[in-house]
Design an enzyme around this catalytic site. Structure first.
Site, PDB file in Angstrom:
ATOM      1  N   LYS A 166       0.837  -1.206   0.000  1.00 35.87           N
ATOM      2  CA  LYS A 166       0.000   0.000   0.000  1.00 35.87           C
ATOM      3  C   LYS A 166       0.876   1.264   0.000  1.00 35.87           C
ATOM      4  O   LYS A 166       0.585   2.243  -0.689  1.00 35.87           O
ATOM      5  CB  LYS A 166      -0.950  -0.033   1.217  1.00 35.87           C
ATOM      6  N   GLN A 197      -4.872  -1.724   9.631  1.00 41.28           N
ATOM      7  CA  GLN A 197      -4.665  -3.033   8.992  1.00 41.28           C
ATOM      8  C   GLN A 197      -5.198  -4.149   9.898  1.00 41.28           C
ATOM      9  O   GLN A 197      -4.918  -4.169  11.096  1.00 41.28           O
ATOM     10  CB  GLN A 197      -3.157  -3.226   8.726  1.00 41.28           C
ATOM     11  N   ASP A 232     -10.983   2.140   3.688  1.00 45.12           N
ATOM     12  CA  ASP A 232     -11.215   0.698   3.507  1.00 45.12           C
ATOM     13  C   ASP A 232     -12.707   0.437   3.262  1.00 45.12           C
ATOM     14  O   ASP A 232     -13.088  -0.653   2.836  1.00 45.12           O
ATOM     15  CB  ASP A 232     -10.792  -0.070   4.775  1.00 45.12           C
TER      16      ASP A 232
END
Ligand code: NAP
Length: 290
Positions: free
Chosen positions: A53, A97, A120
């Site tokens: 990422k 995460q 997300d």
């Protein structure tokens, strides 16, 4: 031979488009979009995903921030930092995460993220927006799958789509997107589904998001079907320097020859998830700077 749904290529194209936008933003003398990532603990796979990422941010010219906590960090401390990110005008979007250590509630962490910065697309508000006319930051993996389908001009309207796996981050939101945006007839299968093959065999488009290598065999697939394999599992492979390789849920070697289209693992859905994160960050930036 099937056509490959090449997520690596499509994600590269999209990153090129984003990089151009960043160049224009810079030319106007404005600050560039900024993605922040919080990671807890030392899980090797999570760190690999996070590095991917960060590299994507570098490729398109986004600013990025990485905040790493020890696995012993308390939920309270983590939420305090999330609240700071929520308030920070310089950060457009951020993610925490997953997986998280067991003493931390993923639900409480997710819901402490501002929906406007939840790139997300995990919060209840963003999830719910899938079925509204005002879609917000859509869940990244399903968003990436829909974009892959769209770029390959695969027709979903009126098609039988079967989604195997009903998790909150993959199967469930994707089934809603295929229904709402794709106009498909959608069947969702999960652990308790009886006669899984009876469902999968009827699929014009079969999406699998379970995390069980070998789950979908060629006997379970209709000839010519579009196969999208979201599953990623590390399996031991002593022939590789790393000692492992990544595999999906579909038995690729035997399913690919009868499929119409198929995503490889790796190189299919994974890169599309990362690029969706960038697209969501750009969207969050745009909303703030509108
Ligand atoms: P998850 O939360 O464990 O969900 C798995 C889903 O599969 C659940 O809905 C479960 O059913 C269902 N399931 C389990 N066994 C089954 C079976 N035998 N037959 C049918 N359904 C079954 O996992 P996840 O987070 O969605 O991830 C799934 C896979 O996708 C993993 O390999 C993960 O690494 C991968 N993934 C990849 C990306 C990417 O970017 N490519 C992104 C996200 C996830 P129940 O609901 O009944 O428990």
């Amino acid at each position: 031979m099937p056509a490959i749904l090449d997520g690596r290529k499509i994600s590269k194209d999209i990153k090129g488009e984003i990089a151009q936008k960043v160049t224009s933003i810079k030319a106007e003398g404005k600050r560039v979009p900024h993605l922040a990532i919080i990671i807890v603990g030392d899980d090797v796979a999570s760190h690999t995903y996070v590095n991917g990422k960060i590299n994507a941010c570098k490729e398109v010219g986004f600013d990025f921030t990485l905040m790493h906590f020890a696995s012993t960090v308390s939920e309270k401390k983590l939420i305090k930092h999330i609240e700071q990110f929520n308030e920070d005008e310089d950060i457009d979007g951020f993610i925490v995460q997953i997986p998280l250590p067991e003493h931390i509630s993923v639900e409480r962490i997710t819901e402490s993220i501002s929906p406007w910065k939840d790139v997300d697309g995990f919060t209840n508000q963003n999830f719910g927006s899938i079925v509204s006319r005002n879609q917000r930051l859509l869940p990244a993996t399903p968003f990436g799958v829909m974009e892959l389908i769209r770029r390959y001009e695969i027709q979903t309207e009126g098609k039988n789509c079967v989604v195997v796996g009903a998790s909150r981050i993959a199967g469930a939101p994707l089934s809603l997107m295929l229904l709402q945006d794709g106009g498909a007839t959608v069947t969702v299968c999960h652990k308790l589904t009886e006669n899984l093959a009876g469902h999968t065999k009827k699929a014009d488009i079969l999406v699998v998001a379970v995390g069980k290598p070998g789950l979908i065999t060629k006997e379970m697939v209709k000839e010519g079907a579009v196969i999208i394999d979201i599953g990623i599992t590390r399996v031991e492979d002593t022939s590789r320097k790393s000692g492992f390789r990544l595999v999906g849920d579909v038995v690729y070697d035997t399913v690919a020859p009868i499929a119409g289209y198929i995503t490889p693992v790796p190189g299919g859905v994974g890169p599309m998830t990362i690029v969706s994160l960038l697209l969501n960050t750009l969207k969050a930036y745009g909303v703030k700077n509108a």
